[in-house]
Design an enzyme around this catalytic site. Structure first.
Site, PDB file in Angstrom:
ATOM      1  CB  CYS A 166      -0.930   0.093   1.201  1.00  0.00           C
ATOM      2  SG  CYS A 166      -2.065  -1.275   1.327  1.00  0.00           S
TER       3      CYS A 166
ATOM      4  NE  ARG B   3       4.484   1.767   0.082  1.00  0.00           N
ATOM      5  CZ  ARG B   3       5.384   1.431   0.991  1.00  0.00           C
ATOM      6  NH1 ARG B   3       6.648   1.518   0.693  1.00  0.00           N
ATOM      7  NH2 ARG B   3       5.022   1.041   2.181  1.00  0.00           N
TER       8      ARG B   3
ATOM      9  CD1 TRP C 237       0.033  -6.302  -3.130  1.00  0.00           C
ATOM     10  CD2 TRP C 237       0.067  -6.749  -0.951  1.00  0.00           C
ATOM     11  NE1 TRP C 237       0.507  -7.584  -2.971  1.00  0.00           N
ATOM     12  CE2 TRP C 237       0.535  -7.885  -1.655  1.00  0.00           C
ATOM     13  CE3 TRP C 237      -0.007  -6.816   0.449  1.00  0.00           C
ATOM     14  CZ2 TRP C 237       0.939  -9.052  -1.009  1.00  0.00           C
ATOM     15  CZ3 TRP C 237       0.399  -7.989   1.086  1.00  0.00           C
ATOM     16  CH2 TRP C 237       0.855  -9.080   0.360  1.00  0.00           C
TER      17      TRP C 237
ATOM     18  CG  ASN D 201       1.661   0.965   4.247  1.00  0.00           C
ATOM     19  OD1 ASN D 201       1.454  -0.223   4.020  1.00  0.00           O
ATOM     20  ND2 ASN D 201       2.878   1.482   4.317  1.00  0.00           N
ATOM     21  N   GLY D 202      -0.423  -0.902   6.283  1.00  0.00           N
ATOM     22  CA  GLY D 202      -0.026  -1.733   7.414  1.00  0.00           C
ATOM     23  C   GLY D 202      -1.178  -2.616   7.847  1.00  0.00           C
TER      24      GLY D 202
ATOM     25  CD  GLU E  62      17.285 -13.060  -7.297  1.00  0.00           C
ATOM     26  OE1 GLU E  62      16.760 -13.585  -6.298  1.00  0.00           O
ATOM     27  OE2 GLU E  62      16.875 -12.003  -7.805  1.00  0.00           O
TER      28      GLU E  62
ATOM     29  CE  LYS F 276      13.944 -11.215  -9.748  1.00  0.00           C
ATOM     30  NZ  LYS F 276      14.608 -10.946  -8.528  1.00  0.00           N
TER      31      LYS F 276
ATOM     32  CD  GLU G 169      10.243 -11.973  -7.898  1.00  0.00           C
ATOM     33  OE1 GLU G 169      10.059 -11.455  -6.797  1.00  0.00           O
ATOM     34  OE2 GLU G 169      11.258 -11.740  -8.586  1.00  0.00           O
TER      35      GLU G 169
ATOM     36  CG  HIS H 205      20.401 -37.212  -4.363  1.00  0.00           C
ATOM     37  ND1 HIS H 205      20.737 -38.509  -4.087  1.00  0.00           N
ATOM     38  CD2 HIS H 205      21.569 -36.527  -4.404  1.00  0.00           C
ATOM     39  CE1 HIS H 205      22.045 -38.608  -3.948  1.00  0.00           C
ATOM     40  NE2 HIS H 205      22.575 -37.407  -4.140  1.00  0.00           N
TER      41      HIS H 205
ATOM     42  CE  LYS I  14      11.694  -2.787  -5.641  1.00  0.00           C
ATOM     43  NZ  LYS I  14      12.388  -3.940  -6.224  1.00  0.00           N
TER      44      LYS I  14
HETATM   45  C1  G6P Z   1       9.291  -8.421  -1.752  1.00  0.00           C
HETATM   46  C2  G6P Z   1       9.838  -8.003  -3.106  1.00  0.00           C
HETATM   47  C3  G6P Z   1      11.146  -8.738  -3.373  1.00  0.00           C
HETATM   48  C4  G6P Z   1      12.128  -8.493  -2.242  1.00  0.00           C
HETATM   49  C5  G6P Z   1      11.531  -8.852  -0.877  1.00  0.00           C
HETATM   50  C6  G6P Z   1      12.415  -8.369   0.260  1.00  0.00           C
HETATM   51  O1  G6P Z   1       8.893  -9.746  -1.791  1.00  0.00           O
HETATM   52  O2  G6P Z   1       8.912  -8.288  -4.138  1.00  0.00           O
HETATM   53  O3  G6P Z   1      11.712  -8.286  -4.594  1.00  0.00           O
HETATM   54  O4  G6P Z   1      13.281  -9.248  -2.459  1.00  0.00           O
HETATM   55  O5  G6P Z   1      10.259  -8.220  -0.715  1.00  0.00           O
HETATM   56  O6  G6P Z   1      12.454  -6.956   0.223  1.00  0.00           O
HETATM   57  P1  G6P Z   1      13.605  -6.065   0.850  1.00  0.00           P
HETATM   58  O7  G6P Z   1      13.161  -4.653   0.564  1.00  0.00           O
HETATM   59  O8  G6P Z   1      13.638  -6.370   2.309  1.00  0.00           O
HETATM   60  O9  G6P Z   1      14.873  -6.422   0.168  1.00  0.00           O
END
Ligand code: G6P
Length: 611
Positions: free
Chosen positions: A2, A27, A75, A100-101, A484, A488, A491, A507, A606
């Site tokens: 949010c 956000r 969100w 927000n929260g 990672e 990606k 996501e 395994h 994000k």
């Molecule tokens: C969310 C984002 C990710 C990020 C994670 C941790 O899930 O979509 O891209 O890696 O939060 O966020 P931070 O700001 O703590 O790195």
């Protein structure tokens, strides 16, 4: 999670609020809304399901003129995405709030308020705040005092923006556990979850502290009161990164722009931190040298992509400093009976510095006898930075794409600096330090060369667009890079992807390999190369199609079913940073081919400021 914007200005605020929301869409973006107090003293509200663009259409048809207002992009946490659940939430016609929260005790408060006759029109936890504020402001008369009174009843994390029809040209803000900044304009004042939202109107900010409440009023008057209710002066800070960061420039997506910024931001992360033959330990603060000498163990805690950076760092720290390292996701760590041996350094990694689980982990850790806490973070003034003993900023500049790219590679760069700083204090061989420092200096140039492979990687992407699954393999410090890479792809392209240490293939996951399962592997020139080559043969023998990113010196050749893309040779320790880049580009191109929303993938946000 949010995004909040608020404004009090001489001009109409609708445009400022709307631009702010667009910049905060990273956000959350399932619905958006705005309330502006009209010059006649009425609250006017527009809300829309979907992205901010949907709200913008409504506002074009029915503008909201006025000099004070609040706005929100959501969100969903409590209550599905819908117009009814979109903020601002009102109590009656005179008071509106954006939040927000999460309010953890909202159910009890809701029952109490319903008992008093308040009627709820949404499923959100936020609406209790609106009614509590309405009740309190009738009792005390003044909105700031009412907000202070209500905060005492709220459990959980929040940042708030509030307006009342009876208080012309006033916006109240408050924060506890969620970020909120005040933008200082010329005779104008603003509120936002992130300075980025306000860079079109100011570059001067007050970063509110935990428990602060603020009253913005006409003429740019800003009054801050702390958690105990005392009026306080908070320093006005100038935002360092230019506004260019908030636009895509010539790039089609923020993600692509951010991938291409990596040579520059890795150089920025190194700037001023490298001596001729070693890392400047003072980069971590004046106390770092003395503290690093006492470190006997390290615990690293983070979420998502940042967690993967921590996993890579474990290989580096153990190899070059001999200090044992544990790495854990914050949401697990914070609920465990953690054993903290004497002399343990607690390290958090976070792009935003506001991730709820990481922040809670830091607060949990503070009571457990750690030697000290170090935050490696990208956002100056964020909660994590303020609450840690030592900090190192990653200097990536604002990252907008939800899928993290440049934040990750700058975190890795910062973690290599940590490795070498600790190594220096603990007697790492001077020649080895000098070699690594030299390699770090060359890293931005090598990343730029990898970016030149973009057209070739785009061509590889076509093989994935129709696939439903993919397997990523790596060994050693490249296992987290495989993780990672898989993250990606998941996501942004929504293709199911898993990562395995290559040695684990036999395994279990080998059972999945057939011509429909592309297998992606990173093969730098390190001591595990020969073992990795055997693992790749296991895949080939089962008809799996291989995509290998390999060092130009390793002698891996293209053949039927094996696509090889050569990367420039790099010092083995820095290979995880370099090999991340082609995996980012691959995911990006696959997502573009699939037509997904690259910068704002479904269901994600994000900055996750809720648990
Ligand atoms: C969310 C984002 C990710 C990020 C994670 C941790 O899930 O979509 O891209 O890696 O939060 O966020 P931070 O700001 O703590 O790195």
């Amino acid at each position: 999670m949010c995004g909040i914007v608020g404004a009090v200005a001489e001009r109409n605020v609708q445009g400022i609020l709307l631009e702010g929301l667009k910049r905060l869409e990273y956000r959350g973006y399932d619905s958006a809304g705005m309330t502006v107090r009209s010059p006649q003293g009425q609250l006017q509200r527009q809300r829309a399901l979907g992205k901010v663009a949907a709200l913008e259409e409504r506002l074009a048809a029915e503008p909201l003129p006025g000099h004070s207002g609040i706005a929100h992009t959501r969100w969903a946490t409590h209550g599905r995405p819908s117009e009814q659940n979109a903020h601002p939430h009102q109590s009656g016609e005179r008071l509106a709030v954006v939040h927000n929260g999460i309010i953890e005790n909202h159910e009890a408060l809701r029952r109490e308020l319903e008992g008093e006759g308040y009627v709820f029109t949404s499923e959100t936890d936020t609406e209790v705040i609106a009614h509590l504020l309405e009740r309190e402001s009738r009792r005390v008369g003044d909105l700031l005092t009412a907000v202070q009174g209500v905060l005492a009843h709220l459990d959980g994390a929040y940042a708030l923006g509030v307006i009342h029809a009876d208080e012309p040209d006033v916006v109240i803000g408050a924060r506890k556990g969620s970020p909120l900044v005040v933008g200082v304009g010329i005779d104008e004042a603003f509120l936002a979850s992130d300075p980025l939202a306000l860079l079109q109107v100011t570059d001067r900010f007050v970063y509110l502290q935990e428990g602060d409440a603020v009253r913005l009023s006409r003429g740019g008057v800003i009054k801050v009161v702390d958690a105990d209710g005392y009026a306080v002066e908070r320093e006005v800070q100038t935002f360092e990164h230019g506004d260019g960061a908030a636009s895509k420039g010539d790039y089609r997506h923020f993600m692509l722009k951010e991938i291409h910024e990596q040579p520059a931001v890795i150089a920025a992360a190194l700037e001023g931190r490298l001596g001729e033959r070693s890392v400047l330990v003072e980069s971590f603060g004046p106390d770092a040298e003395a503290l690093f000498g006492q470190v006997k163990q390290i615990h690293i805690v983070a979420c998502g992509t940042s967690y993967h950076a921590g996993m890579v760092a474990r290989y580096w720290l153990e190899r070059y400093t001999g200090v044992p390292v544990q790495v854990e996701v914050a949401s697990e760590y914070r609920y465990r009976q953690v054993v903290v041996p004497e002399g343990t350094l607690f390290v958090t990694l976070s792009q935003s510095g506001e991730t709820a689980d990481t922040l809670a982990a830091l607060r949990f850790a503070r009571a457990r006898g750690y030697l000290a806490s170090l935050a490696i973070c990208n956002v100056p003034g964020s909660s994590l930075v303020r609450e840690s003993d030592l900090t190192l900023m990653t200097q990536a500049g604002p990252e907008i794409g939800v899928a993290s790219t440049k934040a990750f590679t700058t975190q890795l760069t910062a973690l290599m600096l940590l490795t070498l700083a600790l190594g220096r204090v603990r007697g790492l061989d001077a020649g080895e330090q000098a070699t690594l420092v030299e390699a770090l200096r060359g890293l931005p140039g090598l990343v730029a060369r990898v970016l030149e492979l973009d057209p070739a990687i785009e061509a590889l992407g076509t093989a994935f667009a129709e696939k439903h699954h993919a397997l990523f393999l790596g060994r050693g410090a490249h296992f987290p890079i495989a993780l990672e890479g898989a993250l990606k792809l998941k996501e942004i392209s929504y293709i199911h992807a898993e990562a395995y240490p290559a040695g684990e293939l036999k395994h279990g996951p080998l059972a999945l390999v057939d011509s429909e399962m592309p297998v992606i592997s990173v093969a730098p020139n390190d001591e595990l190369l020969d073992k990795l080559k055997s693992n790749l043969q296991e895949v080939r023998a089962r008809g799996g199609e291989l995509f290998v990113f390999a060092d130009e010196q390793v002698g891996l050749a293209e053949e039927e079913g094996v696509h090889v893309l050569h990367l420039p040779h790099v010092h083995e320790a820095l290979a995880p940073i370099l090999y991340t880049v082609p995996l980012q580009l691959l995911s990006y191109h696959v997502a573009v081919l699939k037509g997904t929303d690259v910068d704002q993938p479904r269901n994600l946000a994000k900055s996750v400021t809720v648990e």
